[in-house]
Scaffold this motif. Structure first.
Motif, PDB file in Angstrom:
ATOM      1  N   THR A  21       0.853  -1.186   0.000  1.00  0.00           N
ATOM      2  CA  THR A  21       0.000   0.000   0.000  1.00  0.00           C
ATOM      3  C   THR A  21       0.892   1.241   0.000  1.00  0.00           C
ATOM      4  O   THR A  21       1.954   1.248   0.613  1.00  0.00           O
ATOM      5  N   PHE A  26      -3.805   4.663   2.628  1.00  0.00           N
ATOM      6  CA  PHE A  26      -4.328   3.473   3.304  1.00  0.00           C
ATOM      7  C   PHE A  26      -4.465   3.724   4.801  1.00  0.00           C
ATOM      8  O   PHE A  26      -4.631   2.795   5.576  1.00  0.00           O
ATOM      9  N   GLU A  31      -8.438   1.047   9.067  1.00  0.00           N
ATOM     10  CA  GLU A  31      -9.598   1.578   8.359  1.00  0.00           C
ATOM     11  C   GLU A  31     -10.085   0.628   7.257  1.00  0.00           C
ATOM     12  O   GLU A  31     -11.255   0.652   6.875  1.00  0.00           O
ATOM     13  N   PHE A  32      -9.178  -0.202   6.734  1.00  0.00           N
ATOM     14  CA  PHE A  32      -9.532  -1.097   5.632  1.00  0.00           C
ATOM     15  C   PHE A  32      -9.894  -2.512   6.093  1.00  0.00           C
ATOM     16  O   PHE A  32     -10.269  -3.349   5.280  1.00  0.00           O
ATOM     17  N   GLU A  33      -9.798  -2.762   7.395  1.00  0.00           N
ATOM     18  CA  GLU A  33     -10.072  -4.102   7.915  1.00  0.00           C
ATOM     19  C   GLU A  33     -11.474  -4.615   7.574  1.00  0.00           C
ATOM     20  O   GLU A  33     -11.646  -5.815   7.300  1.00  0.00           O
ATOM     21  N   TYR A  35     -13.042  -4.358   4.897  1.00  0.00           N
ATOM     22  CA  TYR A  35     -13.189  -4.606   3.462  1.00  0.00           C
ATOM     23  C   TYR A  35     -12.293  -5.714   2.921  1.00  0.00           C
ATOM     24  O   TYR A  35     -12.649  -6.365   1.936  1.00  0.00           O
ATOM     25  N   ASN A 270      -6.999   2.921  -3.917  1.00  0.00           N
ATOM     26  CA  ASN A 270      -7.613   2.538  -2.640  1.00  0.00           C
ATOM     27  C   ASN A 270      -8.809   3.422  -2.292  1.00  0.00           C
ATOM     28  O   ASN A 270      -9.730   2.975  -1.593  1.00  0.00           O
ATOM     29  N   PRO A 274     -11.631  -0.209  -2.315  1.00  0.00           N
ATOM     30  CA  PRO A 274     -10.862  -0.658  -1.151  1.00  0.00           C
ATOM     31  C   PRO A 274     -10.276  -2.062  -1.302  1.00  0.00           C
ATOM     32  O   PRO A 274      -9.418  -2.460  -0.530  1.00  0.00           O
ATOM     33  N   ARG A 275     -10.734  -2.796  -2.311  1.00  0.00           N
ATOM     34  CA  ARG A 275     -10.224  -4.142  -2.554  1.00  0.00           C
ATOM     35  C   ARG A 275      -9.144  -4.150  -3.645  1.00  0.00           C
ATOM     36  O   ARG A 275      -8.726  -5.223  -4.107  1.00  0.00           O
TER      37      ARG A 275
END
Length: 305
Positions: A21, A26, A31-33, A35, A270, A274-275
């Motif tokens: 990332t 990121f 914050e992305f957990e 997704y 991102n 988000p994936r």
């Protein structure tokens, strides 16, 4: 055929795959957990950290542009101590290597940050952002002057035994000069490029759409420039190069790898998807499998010229 080997080594940081990332895109990973499975990413580079918390620039700080976006966040961050006390405990729970991006306004600040990070086992490496204003040099950025780039990299190198990645600015006449200076000063790898300085004007108000007037351009618009610079630098240095700039798909990432990048960083994508990191990893694996290429390292620097 056996499972494709996506493992790479970035100057001593061993990654399960070549997808990282990009700092500033990121957050601090948590914050992305919701997704994605954070354990599947090659490495997480957290939002740039300074000695003290910073509020960054005044809004508006982001504006969309054709094929990209301009940002003038101003390196807003929680500061190194808050990161260590509040964020690092979460990052310790995942298997993905954590790389900390640091920036300072003086060589002493960079050095102190590196020293504070050096004995933290859970931090796998340091990415040094040398695109920040250098107060000691009258506002000239470290990243546009080969001598300044050498000095700050050398100073950080003296303070840490961790793998050191130096992030290069594209806002220069010859990026290979900066790359060679950082490598000579002890960088273990190089990441490039950072954003390209740009601006956007509202013709109705005749004012900049950014409070800071100028900002950093990122996204697909800069990919051809980033790709060219990665190719140039990879031919000049003997350390791994990490490609950054406009990578949205696996095909984009593969272009950078063929140009000479050992790994890539996903940034602006991102914000839209988000994936993106997971999809790029899968796409690289499929590309290699379809062509019976057993290891991603066999693709690095294979551009036919």
């Amino acid at each position: 055929m056996s499972k494709t080997d996506l493992r790479v080594d970035i100057g001593g940081i061993k990654l399960k795959n070549p997808v990282m990332t990009a700092s500033g895109t990121f957050g601090y990973a948590q914050e992305f957990e919701p997704y994605i499975d954070l354990n599947r990413i090659g490495a997480i580079i957290v939002k740039g950290l300074s000695l003290e918390p910073s509020r960054g620039n005044k809004p508006p700080r982001i504006v969309e542009t054709p094929c990209g976006m301009l940002n003038a966040i101003g390196l807003e961050n929680i500061g190194i101590n808050n990161f260590i006390n509040k964020v690092l405990p979460f990052l310790k729970t995942i298997s993905t290597p954590t790389i900390v991006n640091i920036y300072g306004t003086s060589i002493d600040e960079y050095s102190l940050l590196a020293e504070m990070i050096d004995d933290i086992e859970e931090i796998s490496g340091i990415e040094v952002n040398i695109s920040c204003p250098n107060v000691e040099k009258g506002g000239v950025a470290f990243g546009v002057n080969p001598k300044a780039a050498y000095k700050v990299t050398k100073a950080v190198r003296k303070k840490t035994s961790k793998p050191l990645m130096v992030k290069l600015s594209p806002n220069v006449t010859d990026i290979t000069e900066i790359a060679l200076s950082a490598a000579d000063a002890g960088a273990d790898s190089l990441s490039l490029i950072n954003t390209i300085t740009g601006m956007s004007i509202d013709i109705k108000t005749r004012r900049s759409r950014l409070a800071n007037i100028t900002g950093g351009l990122s996204g697909p618009a800069i990919k051809p420039i980033a790709l060219r610079m990665v190719w140039q630098v990879a031919k000049k240095v003997d350390i791994p190069v990490v490609g950054v700039g406009g990578i949205f798909t696996a095909d984009d990432a593969i272009e950078f790898i063929i140009a000479g990048a050992t790994a890539v960083q996903i940034g602006t994508a991102n914000f839209i998807n988000p994936r993106a990191t997971i999809e790029v990893i899968k796409g690289i694996e499929d590309f290699l499998t379809d062509r019976n290429i057993p290891r991603v390292t066999e693709l690095v620097g294979t551009l036919d010229t």
